[in-house]
Structure formats: structure tokens, C-alpha cells
Design an enzyme around this catalytic site. Sequence first.
Site, PDB file in Angstrom:
ATOM      1  N   PRO A   2      59.879  13.006 -24.551  1.00 10.32           N
ATOM      2  CA  PRO A   2      61.120  13.777 -24.730  1.00 10.32           C
ATOM      3  C   PRO A   2      62.260  13.170 -23.919  1.00 10.32           C
ATOM      4  O   PRO A   2      62.133  12.943 -22.717  1.00 10.32           O
ATOM      5  CB  PRO A   2      60.739  15.165 -24.205  1.00 10.32           C
ATOM      6  N   GLU A   3      63.365  12.887 -24.598  1.00  5.86           N
ATOM      7  CA  GLU A   3      64.528  12.299 -23.948  1.00  5.86           C
ATOM      8  C   GLU A   3      65.672  13.316 -23.966  1.00  5.86           C
ATOM      9  O   GLU A   3      65.463  14.488 -24.245  1.00  5.86           O
ATOM     10  CB  GLU A   3      64.916  11.000 -24.661  1.00  5.86           C
ATOM     11  N   HIS A  91      45.854  22.836 -23.341  1.00  5.68           N
ATOM     12  CA  HIS A  91      46.891  22.122 -22.595  1.00  5.68           C
ATOM     13  C   HIS A  91      48.091  22.997 -22.231  1.00  5.68           C
ATOM     14  O   HIS A  91      49.136  22.479 -21.854  1.00  5.68           O
ATOM     15  CB  HIS A  91      47.366  20.912 -23.405  1.00  5.68           C
ATOM     16  N   ARG A 110      49.297  15.371 -21.582  1.00  7.21           N
ATOM     17  CA  ARG A 110      49.073  14.248 -20.662  1.00  7.21           C
ATOM     18  C   ARG A 110      49.302  14.611 -19.198  1.00  7.21           C
ATOM     19  O   ARG A 110      49.003  13.822 -18.304  1.00  7.21           O
ATOM     20  CB  ARG A 110      49.984  13.072 -21.048  1.00  7.21           C
ATOM     21  N   ARG A 151      75.283  -6.879 -13.484  1.00  6.47           N
ATOM     22  CA  ARG A 151      73.880  -6.963 -13.892  1.00  6.47           C
ATOM     23  C   ARG A 151      73.661  -8.075 -14.899  1.00  6.47           C
ATOM     24  O   ARG A 151      74.381  -8.180 -15.887  1.00  6.47           O
ATOM     25  CB  ARG A 151      73.429  -5.624 -14.490  1.00  6.47           C
TER      26      ARG A 151
END
Length: 270
Positions: A2-3, A91, A110, A151
Site C-alpha cells: 500500500p502506497e 491474519h 505478512r 544526486r
Amino acid sequence: MPELPEVETTRLGLLPRLRGRALRRIVVRNPRLRWPVPDDLEARLAGLTLNSLVRRGKYLLFDFGSVTQIVHLGMSGSLRFAEPGEPAALHDHVDWLFDDGTTLRLRDPRRFGAVLWTDDVARHPLLAHLGPEPLTPAFDATYLHAQCQRRSAAIKQVIMDGQVVVGVGNIYASESLFHAGIRPATAARRLSRPACARLAEAIRHVLTAAIAAGGSSLRDYVASDGELGYFQLQTRVYDRAGLPCKTCATPIRRIVQGQRASFYCPTCQR
């Protein structure tokens, strides 16, 4: 994983039902998440009223006044409302029970997520060094160009760095670079200011569209109402290796950067 769009979709789904509700109790079935759930979580939060729910990067911040609860969904987590009497599955690790009978449930197969609390959000080590939000005025061409000039790393890695800008995950980085016409392996310091302007605008465009689509459901992620996101149906390059570009019909290419797949069109992204 999930972002930002998935976390923002979750926030928008939770806020109307939870704001102004008092937390009655917390049930922790398995405290062994990425960081252990604090033993005193319930003692610190029970009885408090939720004032607001905001997002910082990929973190959800539940504002209970004197205490803020930090929730991270990790790689496989989701927050949703459980039906009355619905038994917890394997879960389902944490439940929050509110005074109106609402139950919020964390599912995390997880166990890479987190449920923590803090009394000082600004100084918390998970939040203190995050970059600006990409959908705010703080993230613009001037800022991005200044960051890129320092960078030499590939631009895709740079925009996925949470200390540069938060929430631009793998899918959304590939899509943003396509819309900006920039190849993912281009050295960041080679980008001109106009290129950075295109990229900043592309990031805003892609994330806004993803939020409107409810995020992307690739594995475990679902919204708070159990619905799937569908942004993955709109992608122009992500996970389309070998397929024709939707703009020019050139086959989409796939490379690996930092152990993650990147996708681009060699014609549209010069």
C-alpha cells in the site's frame, strides 16, 4: 505494498465513521508486527475521542488529542470495518472498538505493518525526516530541481526516496516518469528545471488519478469497505512489458532498478 493512494483511500473511508467517536477498547491478538504493538496501547488510548485522522506519507495518524496513534499498513496490511459479530480471521491482528459499536480491524498477513503511539508527532523517528507531501505546494519544480542537482542516482530511485518526497511508490513512479517523458534510469542531476516541472506535475496527476480510482489492488490491499482499487487498469507502462505503448505502439520495456521492476516506453520517454 500500500502506497500513498491506497493509504489516502483508506483514510477517506475511515474518517466519516470514526471522527468524534470515543474508543472503548483495543483487542490485540498478535502484537508481533514490524515493531511490537506497545503493551500500553489500550491504556493510553481507551476512553479518548478521535479528533481527526490525517496521513503523513504512508502513515495514518489517529489524533486522540494528547496521544496520536501511528498505523502503517506495511506490505500487506489493510484496515476495514468488521461486521457486527464477524469472527476474526487468521491474519486479523488488531481490533479497535468504538462507542457506537463500530469495529475497525487490521489485517496484515505478512506482519510488516505497525501500530504505535506517540505524544510528539513532529519528533517521532518514523516521521521526523520525511520529505514534503507531493500534493502540496511545498513540492514543486524548484524544490525537485534542487534535490535532483545534488544526486547522481537514477531519477526513479530519487522520487521513491521518502526523504525527497513521500508516497511515490513503484507503480506511481513508473507512471509519473512516463507522463513526464523521462526514462527511469536517467541520472537525476541531468534533469533540467523544465523536466523537473513536468515530473512534479506528472506525479501530482498520477497520484490524484490513483486516489480517485481507490488505489491499486495487486495482492492484499482492499479499501475500508472491502472494495478493490482499480488504478492498475489505467496504467500506461507499469506491468506492460512487451505490450504496445498506448500512445505510440512501441513495445514497453522492463528493467530492474534496486531490485524493483521499472517499465518505460523507449519512444515516449527519451
